[in-house]
Design an enzyme around this catalytic site. Structure first.
Site, PDB file in Angstrom:
ATOM      1  N   ASP A 415       0.828  -1.197   0.000  1.00 45.83           N
ATOM      2  CA  ASP A 415       0.000   0.000   0.000  1.00 45.83           C
ATOM      3  C   ASP A 415       0.871   1.259   0.000  1.00 45.83           C
ATOM      4  OD1 ASP A 415      -2.591   1.413   0.481  1.00 45.83           O
ATOM      5  OD2 ASP A 415      -1.610   1.942   2.363  1.00 45.83           O
ATOM      6  N   GLU A 468       1.172  -0.612  -5.203  1.00 47.94           N
ATOM      7  CA  GLU A 468       0.215   0.462  -5.471  1.00 47.94           C
ATOM      8  C   GLU A 468       1.038   1.744  -5.565  1.00 47.94           C
ATOM      9  OE1 GLU A 468      -3.581   2.821  -3.525  1.00 47.94           O
ATOM     10  OE2 GLU A 468      -1.815   2.286  -2.368  1.00 47.94           O
TER      11      GLU A 468
END
Length: 742
Positions: A415, A468
């Site tokens: 993330d 990401e």
């Protein structure tokens, strides 16, 4: 020889212990030779005890200790015994008696090689000696507690086994590496504990174990001693096959799931499904829908439900919400036996400021940077790991390895990678510090990511490391040896933003934004992309995918089906967030179930069936996945027809005779007699049509065979005429390919 009272207990030690100052407890407590004599003395600190007797492990009395201090210090010599031996303390209180195998009689269990790798920032298994680990010393079972707190004045283990008394189990300090340690026999699984950390300023902090493998929920947030029975896996076939898997040339259709809200149970619909429930319900659903992988949003323990797991405190502790660590392993085991891969969202970019967590762990900025221009995230009010500190790197490297090794996850999705790469991420000009070369790149984080990917791919063949990363940082999926970050895949955030922007527009205006659907192919081969429609696209007032689309319900559902068809045809692996597969109307809420009741209505059933059939066709058709990252696997037949908002392209397998043609119409106008180029002179079959009645459409299409004709068109030697349904997507394959697939 008579032993003086002063030789039994040192008053300076007593004062230091009670005032929470550092003193080498192992040099005073336990069994020791008396200076200047051949006798042995045993000392212990047991507040409120009435009587303490030393016995051998077979309960033979050796000596009775004397209460030498009202605070609870006991001491006594052992008569004629002159050689150390294993012993226990029989402790009598006013209302009970307990036997304690004295922890202060045991030596350190730490190994030099482990400590060296930890201090070098290259340790991949730090949780095996840090935290709370079942060990055996001289035939005695117990738990070895270790914690890194180099700047603490004193550290103790407190728990329900010592009435949370921080003076009871003061730990041994290893000054060279700042690790504190104590081996405590006689503990049981599920007992609660914390570390009492006394700072140099004298403040007493109650900290959860950074390496705890289980934690209790808020508000107490204690760590738990885990079961020590090894799990017996039954997924050997999957794990062996995975080692040889080339995911870049395989079908990957990922179903992203927030386990606490996928489905709820109970009369009020508020209770979480257990891992047993998820095994019985989620796995068959994923199989039925044809997804190849599950991706779990973060499951490392997090106190705040509203963070969805993205603000973890217990990085090594699977959340209590669905069950215990063993039950999580059973769930993953069942996924693998069903042929479903399992990916995990992992959060190394930041951590929350909860006082029981990592923040100022030993009274100093240990895990985070001291300077807020480096150490705080302005967007999330969280703290940033100090990637340049070797022990912090070992903490994170070990954690990533732990999830892959111990739980058999098939990969990690990282993330907020962009926030790690840039020192000025979401900061004003005066709120960040440049690197040593004056640049904005976080050199320490970059080095950490490269080392992470290199080591994990080396030690876990066949996994997927996914970033990401929302900027145009070059080489995210490039090889580390070629100055890349070393990820296997990158989420295509640009494609997601552009295409969602396009479908939000009224069909009459889409002709002016045609490039938003085609631009992804301009940079498609710069990285190894995953096309992602994740949870972030359906929260915080953004509305559901269905809600984003203008028009009446017929237009909304038709557009969504056509959009999914375009996505499944576009190069790149696929990811879809739960609920999107049946066109959830409301945006996602983490504290309630998905709206499964919508599936009583035909339009929602139609979207679900369309996704199911897209996945089945995708997995069975190498043209849609073999050459995702090679220009030879894709060709535009028509990418400039903005006036009609029609897109036509072809996907090739490595055997180019195996190909699929996609025709996507993003207006509600039927295109009859629409000519497209084709590479062969044989008949074509319309194998899928999003406008079929079966999916809730108007049933406009081509049914049966489509004849091709000679004559160059759209750079192809043949052409054919088709009917393109309104707001529809059709898939055409050569007749011979249909025969091969049958």
């Amino acid at each position: 020889m008579t032993i003086k009272h002063s030789q039994l207990v040192d008053t300076g030690f007593v004062q230091a212990l009670l005032s929470k100052n550092y003193i080498d407890a192992f040099a005073h407590l336990g069994m020791h030779p008396v200076s200047g004599s051949r006798q042995l003395v045993v000392r212990c600190f047991l507040p409120e005890a009435r009587k303490v007797t030393v016995t051998s492990l077979d309960n033979k009395k050796v000596a009775e200790l004397e209460l030498v201090n009202d605070a609870g210090f006991f001491a006594g010599t052992l008569g004629r015994r002159t050689k150390p031996f294993l012993y226990q303390l029989v402790v009598e209180y006013d209302d009970t008696q307990i036997n304690i195998v004295d922890p202060y009689q045991f030596q350190s269990l730490l190994q030099a090689d482990d400590l060296y790798l930890f201090a070098e920032g290259k340790q991949l298994q730090a949780e095996r000696f840090l935290g709370a680990n079942w060990q055996q010393q001289q035939g005695i079972d117990g738990v070895n507690f270790c914690v890194w707190a180099p700047n603490a004045k004193r550290v103790s283990v407190t728990g329900d086994f010592n009435c949370w008394n921080g003076d009871q189990h003061v730990m041994r300090l290893h000054p060279a590496n700042g690790i504190w340690e104590i081996f405590i026999p006689g503990l049981k699984p599920q007992q609660h504990y914390k570390f009492e950390v006394v700072t140099q300023a004298g403040h007493c902090l109650q900290k959860a174990d950074p390496y705890a493998k289980a934690m209790e929920p808020a508000p107490n947030n204690a760590s738990l001693v885990c079961e020590h029975k090894a799990y017996q896996w039954s997924d050997n076939y999957w794990m062996q096959a995975r080692k040889h898997q080339q995911w870049h040339q395989q079908a990957m259709s990922i179903y992203e799931v927030h386990l606490p809200s996928w489905r709820r149970k109970g009369d009020d619909g508020r209770h979480y499904l257990s891992y047993t429930d998820l095994t019985e319900q989620l796995i068959p659903y994923v199989k039925q829908m044809g997804f190849t992988h599950l991706q779990l949003m973060p499951i490392s323990e997090y106190p705040f439900d509203g963070s969805w797991g993205y603000q973890p405190v217990g990085m090594y502790a699977p959340t209590y919400r669905m069950g215990n660590p063993t039950q999580l392993k059973q769930f993953i085991d069942a996924c693998h036996q069903a042929g479903v891969g399992v990916l995990l969202d992992w959060v190394p970019a930041h951590f929350p400021t909860d006082p029981h967590g990592l923040t100022q762990f030993d009274g100093t900025h240990l895990y985070e940077h001291e300077d807020p221009r480096l150490g705080t995230h302005p967007d999330w009010n969280t703290l940033i790991y100090n990637y340049g500190r070797a022990e912090v790197r070992s903490f994170l490297l070990s954690n990533a390895s732990y999830w892959l090794r111990e739980f058999h996850f098939d990969g990690l999705r990282l993330d907020a990678v962009s926030s790690m790469l840039y020192l000025d991420y979401s900061r004003e000009p005066d709120q960040w510090l440049p690197n040593i070369y004056g640049g904005r790149e976080n050199l320490q984080a970059i080095d950490f990511l490269k080392e992470l990917n290199r080591l994990l791919y080396q030690t876990n063949p066949g996994i997927c490391m996914i970033a990401e990363e929302s900027t145009a940082w070059p080489g995210v999926t490039g090889q580390v040896d070629n100055n890349g970050l070393g990820f296997g895949f990158k989420w295509n955030m640009g494609w997601m933003n552009d295409t969602l922007s396009y479908i939000k527009r009224d069909p009459i205006h889409r002709q002016y934004h045609h490039h938003e659907f085609t631009f992804g192919l301009v940079y498609n081969y710069t990285e190894q992309f995953i096309l992602s429609l994740s949870h972030d696209e359906v929260v915080h007032g953004k509305g559901s995918l269905l809600h984003k689309i203008p028009g009446d319900d017929w237009q909304k559902f038709a557009t969504l089906r056509a959009y999914y068809g375009f996505m499944w045809g576009h190069p790149g692996k696929k990811l879809l967030f739960m609920g999107d597969e049946f066109a959830q109307r409301d945006e996602w809420g983490h504290d309630k179930s998905l709206d499964w009741h919508l599936l009583q209505y035909e339009p929602h059933q139609g979207v679900q069936k369309w996704l199911q059939d897209l996945n089945a066709f995708y997995r069975a058709t190498p043209a849609l996945y073999e050459s995702d990252y090679q220009p030879s696997g894709f060709a535009w037949l028509d990418c400039t027809n903005s006036a009609q908002s029609v897109f036509v392209f072809i996907r090739y397998a490595q055997d180019i005779s195996q190909h699929v043609i996609f025709v996507v119409n993003m207006t509600p106008t039927i295109q009859s007699g629409f000519r497209i180029g084709v590479p062969t002179g044989e008949d074509y079959i319309e194998c899928l049509n999003s406008d079929s009645l079966f999916y809730g459409g108007s049933n406009v299409g081509n049914g049966g065979h489509i004849s091709s004709h000679s004559g160059h068109y759209q750079n192809m030697p043949y052409s054919c005429e088709v009917t393109v349904p309104p707001l529809g997507c059709i898939l055409l394959v050569p007749h011979s390919m249909t025969v091969k697939r049958s």
